[in-house]
Write an enzyme that holds these catalytic residues in place. Structure first.
Site, PDB file in Angstrom:
ATOM      1  N   GLY A   1       0.867  -1.178  -0.094  1.00 38.51           N
ATOM      2  CA  GLY A   1      -0.074   0.025  -0.078  1.00 38.51           C
ATOM      3  C   GLY A   1       0.915   1.088   0.066  1.00 38.51           C
ATOM      4  O   GLY A   1       1.842   1.382   0.737  1.00 38.51           O
ATOM      5  N   THR A   2       0.955   2.002  -0.910  1.00 36.98           N
ATOM      6  CA  THR A   2       1.507   3.376  -0.984  1.00 36.98           C
ATOM      7  C   THR A   2       0.624   4.574  -0.947  1.00 36.98           C
ATOM      8  O   THR A   2       0.712   5.592  -1.823  1.00 36.98           O
ATOM      9  CB  THR A   2       2.238   3.264  -2.186  1.00 36.98           C
ATOM     10  OG1 THR A   2       1.474   3.327  -3.359  1.00 36.98           O
ATOM     11  CG2 THR A   2       3.308   2.319  -2.096  1.00 36.98           C
TER      12      THR A   2
ATOM     13  N   GLY B   1      -1.319   7.183   1.976  1.00 35.15           N
ATOM     14  CA  GLY B   1      -0.631   8.002   3.127  1.00 35.15           C
ATOM     15  C   GLY B   1       0.171   7.117   4.052  1.00 35.15           C
ATOM     16  O   GLY B   1       1.283   7.508   4.352  1.00 35.15           O
ATOM     17  N   ILE B   2      -0.456   5.937   4.455  1.00 36.87           N
ATOM     18  CA  ILE B   2       0.206   5.454   5.560  1.00 36.87           C
ATOM     19  C   ILE B   2       1.493   4.651   4.958  1.00 36.87           C
ATOM     20  O   ILE B   2       2.829   4.801   5.660  1.00 36.87           O
ATOM     21  CB  ILE B   2      -0.597   4.246   6.084  1.00 36.87           C
ATOM     22  CG1 ILE B   2      -1.737   4.965   6.755  1.00 36.87           C
ATOM     23  CG2 ILE B   2       0.195   3.362   7.294  1.00 36.87           C
ATOM     24  CD1 ILE B   2      -2.963   4.077   7.573  1.00 36.87           C
TER      25      ILE B   2
ATOM     26  N   LYS C   1      -7.915  -1.362  12.325  1.00 34.72           N
ATOM     27  CA  LYS C   1      -8.613  -0.451  13.349  1.00 34.72           C
ATOM     28  C   LYS C   1      -9.842  -1.459  14.078  1.00 34.72           C
ATOM     29  O   LYS C   1      -9.891  -1.352  15.298  1.00 34.72           O
ATOM     30  CB  LYS C   1      -9.418   0.653  12.691  1.00 34.72           C
ATOM     31  CG  LYS C   1      -8.532   1.318  11.775  1.00 34.72           C
ATOM     32  CD  LYS C   1      -7.630   2.289  12.556  1.00 34.72           C
ATOM     33  CE  LYS C   1      -6.809   3.278  11.690  1.00 34.72           C
ATOM     34  NZ  LYS C   1      -6.234   2.698  10.565  1.00 34.72           N
TER      35      LYS C   1
ATOM     36  N   GLY D   1      -8.208   7.338   2.518  1.00 36.97           N
ATOM     37  CA  GLY D   1      -8.555   6.045   3.074  1.00 36.97           C
ATOM     38  C   GLY D   1      -8.891   5.844   4.429  1.00 36.97           C
ATOM     39  O   GLY D   1      -9.865   5.381   4.985  1.00 36.97           O
ATOM     40  N   THR D   2      -8.292   6.526   5.324  1.00 33.42           N
ATOM     41  CA  THR D   2      -8.359   6.839   6.668  1.00 33.42           C
ATOM     42  C   THR D   2      -9.597   7.539   6.838  1.00 33.42           C
ATOM     43  O   THR D   2     -10.558   7.209   7.825  1.00 33.42           O
ATOM     44  CB  THR D   2      -7.076   7.482   7.264  1.00 33.42           C
ATOM     45  OG1 THR D   2      -6.027   6.619   6.960  1.00 33.42           O
ATOM     46  CG2 THR D   2      -7.481   7.590   8.935  1.00 33.42           C
TER      47      THR D   2
ATOM     48  N   GLU E   1     -12.543   5.250   6.217  1.00 32.34           N
ATOM     49  CA  GLU E   1     -12.804   4.311   7.364  1.00 32.34           C
ATOM     50  C   GLU E   1     -13.291   4.922   8.320  1.00 32.34           C
ATOM     51  O   GLU E   1     -14.281   4.466   9.187  1.00 32.34           O
ATOM     52  CB  GLU E   1     -11.429   3.930   7.776  1.00 32.34           C
ATOM     53  CG  GLU E   1     -10.678   2.574   7.179  1.00 32.34           C
ATOM     54  CD  GLU E   1      -9.682   1.975   7.821  1.00 32.34           C
ATOM     55  OE1 GLU E   1      -9.610   0.828   7.738  1.00 32.34           O
ATOM     56  OE2 GLU E   1      -8.840   2.791   8.135  1.00 32.34           O
TER      57      GLU E   1
ATOM     58  N   HIS F   1     -17.499   4.772  10.808  1.00 39.74           N
ATOM     59  CA  HIS F   1     -18.010   4.690  12.238  1.00 39.74           C
ATOM     60  C   HIS F   1     -19.254   5.618  12.618  1.00 39.74           C
ATOM     61  O   HIS F   1     -19.669   5.523  13.802  1.00 39.74           O
ATOM     62  CB  HIS F   1     -16.568   5.039  13.038  1.00 39.74           C
ATOM     63  CG  HIS F   1     -15.704   4.069  12.960  1.00 39.74           C
ATOM     64  ND1 HIS F   1     -15.786   3.148  13.925  1.00 39.74           N
ATOM     65  CD2 HIS F   1     -14.701   3.794  12.295  1.00 39.74           C
ATOM     66  CE1 HIS F   1     -14.671   2.354  13.679  1.00 39.74           C
ATOM     67  NE2 HIS F   1     -13.904   2.702  12.770  1.00 39.74           N
TER      68      HIS F   1
HETATM   69  C1  IKT Z   1      -5.129   5.430  13.503  1.00 37.24           C
HETATM   70  O1  IKT Z   1      -4.877   5.817  12.463  1.00 37.24           O
HETATM   71  O2  IKT Z   1      -4.564   4.868  14.496  1.00 37.24           O
HETATM   72  C2  IKT Z   1      -6.550   6.044  13.937  1.00 37.24           C
HETATM   73  C3  IKT Z   1      -6.851   7.464  13.736  1.00 37.24           C
HETATM   74  C4  IKT Z   1      -6.645   8.231  14.843  1.00 37.24           C
HETATM   75  C5  IKT Z   1      -5.191   8.605  15.069  1.00 37.24           C
HETATM   76  C6  IKT Z   1      -4.973   9.170  16.290  1.00 37.24           C
HETATM   77  C7  IKT Z   1      -3.610  10.021  16.368  1.00 37.24           C
HETATM   78  C8  IKT Z   1      -3.706  11.011  17.288  1.00 37.24           C
HETATM   79  C9  IKT Z   1      -2.794  12.192  17.567  1.00 37.24           C
HETATM   80  O3  IKT Z   1      -2.099  12.313  16.346  1.00 37.24           O
HETATM   81  O4  IKT Z   1      -2.951  13.157  18.147  1.00 37.24           O
HETATM   82  C10 IKT Z   1      -8.196   7.767  13.016  1.00 37.24           C
HETATM   83  C11 IKT Z   1      -9.248   6.847  13.797  1.00 37.24           C
HETATM   84  N1  IKT Z   1      -8.513   7.232  11.768  1.00 37.24           N
END
Ligand code: IKT
Length: 365
Positions: free
Chosen positions: A10-11, A13-14, A159, A226-227, A230, A234
């Site tokens: 996966g390229t 953001g993460i 997650k 993508g995040t 996701e 929720h």
């Molecule tokens: C995640 O990617 O772990 C979840 C995300 C929240 C990240 C929290 C980072 C907190 C910070 O930088 O202060 C989200 C639920 N997608």
């Protein structure tokens, strides 16, 4: 620790930020990166600067220049939006970016994941940097590595609570294969789960763990589509299936309806089952929520873990752990993911295989 070679699946953001953070860490050599379009591989070490520049150059509507969110539909969705089918087909959809093949180090592939598996002997660790829209997507990717004879480390940043059980079901298959699998190794679950495990040490009984996060994602929006998708899953009106089929315009409309600030309560985040499997508290005593602001880069709230419990001598207290507002989500997801990867490589080399959570391991640095 000896040098560690690793691959990123996966390229989005993460994946890209993991590659970038790894450049600041000793002993890590990124040797492969793939998305649904292709694979970049170099066992002397990828040229990360070139790869990032080439893939980020793919962004049609770059962040931050005019303050608007972009319209490029395929930034962070590589490999996973179709559950991997496109990874096998190699078919480029209308309007998609070239993805990793924009890099001079990459080439198109019919099955990028298989290419990584086929070179598994030279890869110590694999980071699954994939939003997990289908609950069983990451477990199914793991199955492919088991079937392909991979023996090494796998780390994901998933997650959802329910996925942990699916990985646990594969524990003996991982053990037989010689795989050390760390699940939920991003921020939450991940870093913040581990922080809760440390904060719990004052107590003999833990009553509650409350995780509350804040993310400001104006300039990081493109990278983290993508995040965001996701996260939208929720919201009470959506679920994983409905969020997965939303068009980018529909996502924009949801964000606009919330004036750019989305609040999440009672998220199904695996911190609960991961703390329970580490023996710290019951899953039902853990809550995760937070605020995502896509109109500002500043965090809308301070990310805080609160652990309430009773001490051996009868006192009740709450230990808290805070992240500085200046640290970004990218730093707080990818730093820990690499830290857990480093620890898992040590465990793997020591012959410890199976499934581990972030409350059971101390991440390396
Ligand atoms: C995640 O990617 O772990 C979840 C995300 C929240 C990240 C929290 C980072 C907190 C910070 O930088 O202060 C989200 C639920 N997608």
């Amino acid at each position: 620790m000896n040098d560690t070679t690793f691959a990123v699946l996966g390229t989005g953001g993460i994946g890209r930020r993991t590659l970038e953070v790894s450049q600041h860490k000793d002993g890590l050599t990124p040797v492969a990166a793939c998305d649904r379009h292709g694979v970049a591989m170099d066992f002397d070490g990828l040229d990360v600067d070139e790869l990032l520049e080439a893939t980020e150059g793919n962004i049609d509507s770059g962040p931050g220049t005019d303050g608007t969110r972009g319209t490029d539909a395929s930034r962070d969705d590589d490999l996973e939006t179709d559950g991997g089918a496109a990874a096998s087909s190699g078919v480029k959809q209308h309007g998609e970016n070239a993805g990793v093949v924009a890099s001079a180090q990459a080439r198109p592939s019919e099955d990028p994941i298989q290419e990584i598996i086929d070179h598994g002997d030279a890869i110590d660790a694999v980071l699954l940097a994939l939003p997990n829209y289908e609950h069983d997507f990451i477990p199914r990717v793991a199955d492919r590595f088991i079937a392909g004879g991979y023996a090494g480390v796998m780390v994901d940043v998933l997650k959802r609570s329910r996925v942990i059980g699916m990985l646990d079901e594969r524990a003996s298959a991982f053990e037989d294969a010689g795989i050390t699998f760390v699940c939920g190794a991003g921020a939450t679950p991940g870093f913040l789960t581990g922080a809760a495990a440390l904060a719990a040490q004052s107590f003999v009984e833990v009553e509650s763990v409350d995780i509350w996060w804040g993310v400001g994602l104006k300039s990081g929006y493109e990278d983290n589509r993508g995040t965001v998708r996701e996260d939208i899953a929720h919201l009470p009106e959506y679920d994983i299936d409905t969020a997965r089929t939303l068009s980018e315009d529909e996502i924009e409309a949801i964000i606009d309806d919330h004036d750019g600030v989305l609040e999440f309560d009672d998220m199904e985040h695996a911190d609960d089952v991961l703390l329970e499997r580490a023996g710290i508290c019951d899953a039902e005593d853990v809550t995760v929520g937070g605020i995502l602001d896509v109109e500002h880069d500043e965090k809308p709230t301070t990310t805080t873990v609160s652990v309430t419990g009773t001490t051996f001598d009868g006192e009740t207290g709450t230990n808290t752990f805070e992240l500085d507002d200046a640290t970004s989500m990218a730093a707080n997801v990818n730093g820990p993911a690499i830290g857990y990867l480093k620890t898992a490589v040590c465990r793997n080399r020591a012959g410890e295989y199976g499934v581990f959570g972030p409350a059971e391991l101390m991440p390396g640095f």
